[in-house]
Motif scaffolding. Structure first.
Motif, short mmCIF file in Angstrom:
data_model
loop_
_atom_site.label_atom_id
_atom_site.label_comp_id
_atom_site.label_asym_id
_atom_site.label_seq_id
_atom_site.Cartn_x
_atom_site.Cartn_y
_atom_site.Cartn_z
N ILE A 139 11.62 40.88 -46.62
CA ILE A 139 12.47 40.52 -47.76
C ILE A 139 13.68 39.76 -47.22
N ARG A 140 13.92 38.59 -47.78
CA ARG A 140 15.03 37.76 -47.32
C ARG A 140 15.87 37.31 -48.50
N THR A 141 17.05 36.78 -48.17
CA THR A 141 17.94 36.26 -49.20
C THR A 141 18.51 34.92 -48.76
N ARG A 142 18.88 34.12 -49.75
CA ARG A 142 19.60 32.88 -49.49
C ARG A 142 20.49 32.60 -50.69
N ASN A 143 21.52 31.82 -50.48
CA ASN A 143 22.42 31.44 -51.58
C ASN A 143 22.07 30.05 -52.06
#
Length: 197
Positions: A69-73
């Motif tokens: 699970i990853r995130t980015r803006n």
């Protein structure tokens, strides 16, 4: 590197579409639908390398995905997605959506109650990838787990497991205008507090 893994078994909502290119490698995105026992659908964004796919035609295909699970803006919005490490077609009829993540509480937990009196706690976990990058994962805990995690200090290392869920909400833009958006969060089923090694 902290533990961060997820397995999904579900159905693609549509075909894959181009997202970006990095070091000559193209990445594509799509939405995988997994059904809960309550028959509520969770729609998960997935990002996959061209090296793992044979075709962009994924609409209606049932697949098993393993990844992290990853995130980015993007323009001030936090995007939560599954970075795919393996994908295979499957004939398994039952959907599956389970994650295990290790990280550090990086903001003060927010403990609150539903109108029915059920405890809920929102936390943000920083999960280190090991390449000087971290993913900031929004998590939600319920009942006894919520009360427990709500007492933990910023910087506490925790290991959580549960389901990556999506939910729709209305965002008020101004007095006359609102828009429907999708929020993604890690719904915690179990939580363990541990010291950093």
């Amino acid at each position: 590197m902290n533990k961060n893994k997820i397995t999904l078994i579900g159905t693609f909502e549509d075909d894959l579409s181009y997202l970006y290119e990095y070091n000559g490698e193209k990445f594509y995105t799509g939405k995988m639908v997994t059904m809960r026992m309550s028959h509520t659908a969770d729609v998960c964004d997935v990002v996959i390398s061209e090296r793992l796919i044979e075709s962009l035609n994924t609409k209606g295909r049932r697949c098993e995905i393993n990844g992290s699970i990853r995130t980015r803006n993007e323009e001030g919005h936090l995007i939560v997605y599954v970075f795919v490490e393996s994908m295979t077609e499957t004939d398994v009829a039952i959907d599956f959506n389970v994650f295990e993540v290790e990280g550090f509480i990086c903001k003060e937990p927010i403990l609150r109650s539903t109108p029915q009196g059920r405890n809920i706690c929102d936390i943000i976990l920083a999960s280190n990838r090991g390449n000087a990058k971290s993913d900031y994962l929004p998590c939600i805990a319920w009942s006894r787990c919520a009360k427990f995690v709500g007492r933990q200090a910023v910087g506490t290392k925790v290991e959580v497991s549960g389901r990556l869920q999506s939910r729709m909400y209305n965002k008020k833009i101004n007095e006359e205008l609102s828009e429907t958006r999708t929020a993604y969060e890690l719904s915690i089923c179990s939580l363990k507090v541990g010291d950093d090694e």
